[in-house]
Design a protein around this motif. Structure first.
Motif, short mmCIF file in Angstrom:
data_model
loop_
_atom_site.label_atom_id
_atom_site.label_comp_id
_atom_site.label_asym_id
_atom_site.label_seq_id
_atom_site.Cartn_x
_atom_site.Cartn_y
_atom_site.Cartn_z
N TYR A 1 7.63 -0.02 -2.86
CA TYR A 1 8.59 -1.12 -2.89
C TYR A 1 9.96 -0.64 -2.42
N LYS A 2 10.85 -1.60 -2.20
CA LYS A 2 12.20 -1.31 -1.74
C LYS A 2 12.87 -0.32 -2.69
N ASN A 3 13.58 0.63 -2.14
CA ASN A 3 14.32 1.68 -2.86
C ASN A 3 13.43 2.72 -3.52
N ASP A 4 12.14 2.75 -3.20
CA ASP A 4 11.26 3.81 -3.70
C ASP A 4 11.38 5.02 -2.78
N MET A 5 11.31 6.24 -3.36
CA MET A 5 11.21 7.45 -2.56
C MET A 5 9.74 7.82 -2.52
N VAL A 6 9.19 7.86 -1.30
CA VAL A 6 7.76 8.15 -1.15
C VAL A 6 7.56 9.30 -0.17
N GLU A 7 6.46 9.97 -0.34
CA GLU A 7 6.08 11.07 0.55
C GLU A 7 5.10 10.49 1.58
N VAL A 8 5.43 10.63 2.86
CA VAL A 8 4.56 10.15 3.93
C VAL A 8 4.34 11.28 4.94
N LYS A 9 3.34 11.09 5.77
CA LYS A 9 3.10 12.08 6.82
C LYS A 9 4.25 12.00 7.82
N PRO A 10 4.63 13.12 8.40
CA PRO A 10 5.80 13.15 9.30
C PRO A 10 5.69 12.18 10.48
N GLY A 11 4.53 12.07 11.07
CA GLY A 11 4.38 11.18 12.22
C GLY A 11 4.57 9.73 11.85
N TYR A 12 4.05 9.33 10.70
CA TYR A 12 4.18 7.95 10.22
C TYR A 12 5.64 7.62 9.95
N GLY A 13 6.35 8.58 9.35
CA GLY A 13 7.76 8.36 9.06
C GLY A 13 8.62 8.32 10.32
N ARG A 14 8.45 9.35 11.18
CA ARG A 14 9.28 9.46 12.38
C ARG A 14 8.97 8.39 13.42
N ASN A 15 7.70 8.06 13.60
CA ASN A 15 7.30 7.17 14.70
C ASN A 15 7.20 5.71 14.32
N TYR A 16 7.11 5.39 13.03
CA TYR A 16 6.95 3.99 12.66
C TYR A 16 8.00 3.52 11.65
N ASN B 1 7.11 -21.90 -3.53
CA ASN B 1 7.16 -21.21 -2.24
C ASN B 1 6.92 -19.72 -2.43
N ILE B 2 5.76 -19.26 -1.97
CA ILE B 2 5.40 -17.85 -2.02
C ILE B 2 4.95 -17.45 -0.62
N ASP B 3 5.50 -16.34 -0.13
CA ASP B 3 5.14 -15.83 1.18
C ASP B 3 3.66 -15.44 1.19
N ARG B 4 2.98 -15.79 2.26
CA ARG B 4 1.54 -15.52 2.35
C ARG B 4 1.23 -14.02 2.32
N LYS B 5 2.19 -13.19 2.68
CA LYS B 5 1.98 -11.75 2.69
C LYS B 5 1.91 -11.19 1.27
N LYS B 6 2.39 -11.95 0.30
CA LYS B 6 2.34 -11.50 -1.09
C LYS B 6 1.08 -11.99 -1.81
N ILE B 7 0.21 -12.68 -1.08
CA ILE B 7 -1.04 -13.19 -1.65
C ILE B 7 -2.19 -12.38 -1.07
N SER B 8 -3.14 -12.01 -1.92
CA SER B 8 -4.33 -11.31 -1.42
C SER B 8 -5.57 -11.87 -2.10
N ILE B 9 -6.60 -12.08 -1.28
CA ILE B 9 -7.89 -12.56 -1.78
C ILE B 9 -8.80 -11.35 -1.80
N ASN B 10 -9.20 -10.93 -3.00
CA ASN B 10 -9.96 -9.69 -3.14
C ASN B 10 -11.46 -9.86 -2.92
N GLY C 1 0.79 -1.22 0.00
CA GLY C 1 0.00 0.00 0.00
C GLY C 1 0.82 1.28 0.00
N LEU C 2 2.14 1.16 0.18
CA LEU C 2 2.98 2.35 0.22
C LEU C 2 4.00 2.36 -0.92
#
Length: 147
Positions: A14-29, A108-117, A11-12
């Motif tokens: 991939y690795k090595n992407d530059m993204v704009e996030v809210k300051p609290g989300y970036g600083r605190n998480y 072998n696929i990680d379950r986090k990469k699977i989504s049931i819509n 939802g945000l």
């Protein structure tokens, strides 16, 4: 606040992407958990160098993901679930069950990469989306049958 992701975050980006996030989300998480770093000038230079060095490796990963996507397109999994008299299942079908069913077929696929819509509420044929690579997504069919 601009950050550089160190891992894939659903939802945000991939690795090595530059993204704009809210300051609290970036600083605190993101930064304390090690999922991102601040996008300073020096970190941007490091990122550019890392991307340059990893370009051919990324192409190899993409071709492997495309081959796996073709393999997944021809597969129909069978997921067993307890079904009541009304035709509804008890509980729900999870991504873990799909991941385990794929593992039985040596995929072998990680379950986090699977989504049931679509919610699985009864027996029948459904599809789950598998995120294999940032540019390669595939659908895997599965049939829910009663035990």
């Amino acid at each position: 606040m601009e950050v550089i992701l160190k891992t894939d975050i659903k939802g945000l980006g991939y690795k090595n992407d530059m993204v704009e996030v809210k300051p609290g989300y970036g600083r605190n998480y993101l930064i304390p958990q090690g999922y991102a770093v601040l996008a300073t000038a020096s970190n941007k230079k490091i990122l550019a160098e890392n991307i340059k060095q990893a370009a051919h490796k990324a192409e190899k990963l993409k071709t492997e993901a495309e081959a796996l996507a073709e393999k997944l397109a021809g597969i129909t999994l069978e997921i067993k679930a307890k079904i009541g008299e009304s035709g509804k299942i008890f509980g729900k079908v999870t991504t873990l069950q799909i991941s385990d069913a794929l593992a039985e077929r040596d995929i072998n696929i990680d379950r986090k990469k699977i989504s049931i819509n679509v919610p699985v509420q009864g027996a029948g044929e459904f599809e789950a989306e598998v995120d294999l690579h940032r540019e390669v997504k595939s659908n895997v069919k599965f049939v829910v049958v009663g035990e």
